[in-house]
Design a protein around this motif. Structure first.
Motif, PDB file in Angstrom:
ATOM      1  N   PRO A 250       0.804  -1.227   0.000  1.00 38.74           N
ATOM      2  CA  PRO A 250       0.000   0.000   0.000  1.00 38.74           C
ATOM      3  C   PRO A 250       0.837   1.279   0.000  1.00 38.74           C
ATOM      4  O   PRO A 250       0.320   2.359  -0.294  1.00 38.74           O
ATOM      5  CB  PRO A 250      -0.806  -0.120   1.301  1.00 38.74           C
ATOM      6  N   HIS A 251       2.104   1.163   0.333  1.00 37.80           N
ATOM      7  CA  HIS A 251       2.995   2.333   0.344  1.00 37.80           C
ATOM      8  C   HIS A 251       4.437   1.845   0.252  1.00 37.80           C
ATOM      9  O   HIS A 251       4.708   0.637   0.320  1.00 37.80           O
ATOM     10  CB  HIS A 251       2.796   3.165   1.619  1.00 37.80           C
ATOM     11  N   ALA A 252       5.374   2.783   0.094  1.00 34.84           N
ATOM     12  CA  ALA A 252       6.793   2.427   0.007  1.00 34.84           C
ATOM     13  C   ALA A 252       7.242   1.790   1.323  1.00 34.84           C
ATOM     14  O   ALA A 252       7.013   2.351   2.397  1.00 34.84           O
ATOM     15  CB  ALA A 252       7.623   3.667  -0.297  1.00 34.84           C
ATOM     16  N   LEU A 253       7.870   0.636   1.243  1.00 36.67           N
ATOM     17  CA  LEU A 253       8.302  -0.073   2.453  1.00 36.67           C
ATOM     18  C   LEU A 253       9.781   0.103   2.746  1.00 36.67           C
ATOM     19  O   LEU A 253      10.228  -0.205   3.849  1.00 36.67           O
ATOM     20  CB  LEU A 253       7.982  -1.566   2.325  1.00 36.67           C
ATOM     21  N   PHE A 254      10.560   0.567   1.760  1.00 33.53           N
ATOM     22  CA  PHE A 254      12.000   0.751   1.941  1.00 33.53           C
ATOM     23  C   PHE A 254      12.337   2.232   1.794  1.00 33.53           C
ATOM     24  O   PHE A 254      11.915   2.872   0.820  1.00 33.53           O
ATOM     25  CB  PHE A 254      12.786  -0.054   0.905  1.00 33.53           C
ATOM     26  N   SER A 255      13.095   2.761   2.722  1.00 37.68           N
ATOM     27  CA  SER A 255      13.523   4.154   2.617  1.00 37.68           C
ATOM     28  C   SER A 255      14.535   4.286   1.479  1.00 37.68           C
ATOM     29  O   SER A 255      15.118   3.298   1.017  1.00 37.68           O
ATOM     30  CB  SER A 255      14.165   4.609   3.926  1.00 37.68           C
ATOM     31  N   ALA A 256      14.750   5.520   1.026  1.00 31.40           N
ATOM     32  CA  ALA A 256      15.712   5.767  -0.052  1.00 31.40           C
ATOM     33  C   ALA A 256      17.107   5.330   0.366  1.00 31.40           C
ATOM     34  O   ALA A 256      17.875   4.773  -0.432  1.00 31.40           O
ATOM     35  CB  ALA A 256      15.695   7.249  -0.427  1.00 31.40           C
ATOM     36  N   GLU A 257      17.445   5.576   1.644  1.00 32.31           N
ATOM     37  CA  GLU A 257      18.773   5.189   2.144  1.00 32.31           C
ATOM     38  C   GLU A 257      18.922   3.672   2.177  1.00 32.31           C
ATOM     39  O   GLU A 257      19.991   3.131   1.859  1.00 32.31           O
ATOM     40  CB  GLU A 257      19.000   5.768   3.538  1.00 32.31           C
ATOM     41  N   ALA A 258      17.851   2.985   2.531  1.00 31.13           N
ATOM     42  CA  ALA A 258      17.883   1.515   2.553  1.00 31.13           C
ATOM     43  C   ALA A 258      18.099   0.977   1.143  1.00 31.13           C
ATOM     44  O   ALA A 258      18.891   0.048   0.934  1.00 31.13           O
ATOM     45  CB  ALA A 258      16.584   0.969   3.138  1.00 31.13           C
ATOM     46  N   CYS A 259      17.414   1.569   0.166  1.00 28.62           N
ATOM     47  CA  CYS A 259      17.569   1.136  -1.227  1.00 28.62           C
ATOM     48  C   CYS A 259      18.999   1.365  -1.718  1.00 28.62           C
ATOM     49  O   CYS A 259      19.571   0.524  -2.436  1.00 28.62           O
ATOM     50  CB  CYS A 259      16.596   1.883  -2.127  1.00 28.62           C
ATOM     51  N   ALA A 260      19.586   2.494  -1.325  1.00 30.16           N
ATOM     52  CA  ALA A 260      20.957   2.790  -1.744  1.00 30.16           C
ATOM     53  C   ALA A 260      21.936   1.779  -1.167  1.00 30.16           C
ATOM     54  O   ALA A 260      22.878   1.340  -1.850  1.00 30.16           O
ATOM     55  CB  ALA A 260      21.337   4.209  -1.312  1.00 30.16           C
ATOM     56  N   LEU A 261      21.743   1.394   0.086  1.00 32.48           N
ATOM     57  CA  LEU A 261      22.616   0.388   0.698  1.00 32.48           C
ATOM     58  C   LEU A 261      22.469  -0.964   0.007  1.00 32.48           C
ATOM     59  O   LEU A 261      23.456  -1.661  -0.241  1.00 32.48           O
ATOM     60  CB  LEU A 261      22.283   0.238   2.184  1.00 32.48           C
ATOM     61  N   ILE A 262      21.243  -1.336  -0.318  1.00 33.03           N
ATOM     62  CA  ILE A 262      21.003  -2.610  -1.004  1.00 33.03           C
ATOM     63  C   ILE A 262      21.637  -2.594  -2.391  1.00 33.03           C
ATOM     64  O   ILE A 262      22.229  -3.582  -2.832  1.00 33.03           O
ATOM     65  CB  ILE A 262      19.491  -2.896  -1.086  1.00 33.03           C
ATOM     66  N   ALA A 263      21.542  -1.452  -3.073  1.00 34.59           N
ATOM     67  CA  ALA A 263      22.155  -1.334  -4.397  1.00 34.59           C
ATOM     68  C   ALA A 263      23.652  -1.558  -4.317  1.00 34.59           C
ATOM     69  O   ALA A 263      24.252  -2.260  -5.146  1.00 34.59           O
ATOM     70  CB  ALA A 263      21.852   0.038  -4.995  1.00 34.59           C
TER      71      ALA A 263
END
Length: 278
Positions: free
Chosen positions: A209-222
C-alpha cells in the motif's frame, strides 16, 4: 511469514524465476528484445550472457510463455558432455526416444527435425547454464545446426549462460561457431537508480500500500548487491523479516545495515561490503 504484516498478497522477493515479476528496466528489455529478434528472424544461434542471478532464466521462462504454439521447444538446464550425451539430452528435451548409439540418435534427431519442418513447425532448442559445456559439445552443436532444408534454418539454438560463456566462444577453436551467432546480448547489473525502481516495482506488484523501503535503505542494497537481482531479492526478503520481527513498518537503512552485517558474519551468501552511502 511477514506478508500480512506488510499487507502483501505474496512474497515480493522470491529467488525463484518468476516471469510475472520481471522488472523491465533497460537491460532486461534489451536482452528480451534480442531473444525475440533471434526467434522471429530465424537466427541459427542466439546467445544471452549475464552474472549469476542477473535474471537470464526468468527471461527464458517469459519467452517460453510467449512462443507460438506452432513451435516445438526443447529446454536443457544442465550441461551434457560428449556428443552422444548431448544428443540424448536434446532428444529427451523434445520428448523423443533417446536410447541407442550415436548414429541412431543423430538419424532420429534429423528425422524429427525434417518431420517438424514438413508439418510447418519450427524447432527451438534452449540450453541454460551453457557456460559449462565443453568446447567439443559446442562444436557438435554447430554441426547439428547444419541440419537444414535449403535456405531454411529448421533448428534454432539459444544458449544462455554466465560470462564465462562469452570467453569460451572467443576461443580460436570455436571461431566457426562464433560466426553462426546472429543475435547476442550481455545482461549487465542494475544501476543504483534502477535498484530502487526494481524494489518499488516488486512491492507494488504484490499489493504494497505504500513504500516499504527508505531511499537510504535502497541505496545500501544497491551497493551491497552490486545490482544483481537475485542478491537484491535475498537482502530485501531478509530485511522484511527483520522489520517484521522488530515491528517496523518501514525498512530503514539501519535494518539493512544489520542484515548486511549478519550476512557477512554468519551467512554463506556472498554480500559485498557496501560503499559509503550518505
Amino acid at each position: 511469514m511477514y506478508e500480512a504484516f506488510y499487507q502483501l498478497r505474496e512474497k515480493p522477493f522470491s529467488i525463484l524465476p518468476d516471469p510475472d515479476l520481471i522488472y523491465w528496466g533497460k537491460m532486461h528489455s534489451m536482452a528480451f528484445t534480442m531473444l525475440e529478434f533471434g526467434v522471429m528472424n530465424n537466427a541459427g544461434f542466439t546467445v544471452i550472457t549475464g552474472e549469476i542471478g542477473s535474471g537470464k532464466t526468468t527471461l527464458v521462462r517469459h519467452l517460453l510463455r510467449k512462443l507460438n504454439p506452432s513451435m516445438s521447444v526443447g529446454l536443457i538446464s544442465n550441461s551434457p558432455q560428449g556428443r552422444q550425451e548431448l544428443l540424448q539430452w536434446i532428444l529427451l528435451s523434445l520428448d523423443q526416444p533417446f536410447e541407442g548409439d550415436y548414429p541412431i540418435l543423430y538419424k532420429r534427431l534429423q528425422d524429427y527435425l525434417y518431420g517438424q519442418f514438413a508439418n510447418g513447425r519450427r524447432t527451438i532448442l534452449i540450453i541454460d547454464e551453457a557456460q559449462n559445456l565443453e568446447p567439443q559439445a559446442l562444436e557438435h552443436l554447430r554441426m547439428i545446426s547444419n541440419i537444414n532444408a535449403d535456405k531454411f534454418q529448421i533448428l534454432q539454438l539459444i544458449l544462455v549462460g554466465q560470462p564465462q560463456l562469452r570467453d569460451l566462444l572467443l576461443a580460436p577453436e570455436l571461431h566457426q561457431f562464433a560466426q553462426r551467432i546472429s543475435s547476442d546480448f550481455h545482461l549487465r547489473p542494475l544501476d543504483p537508480n534502477e535498484v530502487a525502481n526494481y524494489i518499488s516495482f516488486r512491492l507494488q506488484a504484490v499489493g504494497a500500500p505504500h513504500a516499504l523501503f527508505s531511499a537510504e535503505a535502497c541505496a545500501l542494497i544497491a551497493s551491497a548487491s552490486g545490482g544483481i537481482p537475485r542478491m537484491i531479492n535475498v537482502l530485501c526478503d531478509t530485511a522484511l523479516v527483520y522489520g517484521f520481527a522488530n515491528d517496523q513498518k518501514v525498512i530503514t537503512d539501519q535494518i539493512v545495515r544489520d542484515v548486511i552485517a549478519d550476512k557477512q558474519q554468519y551467512s554463506i551468501f556472498p554480500v559485498k561490503r557496501p560503499s559509503r552511502v550518505p
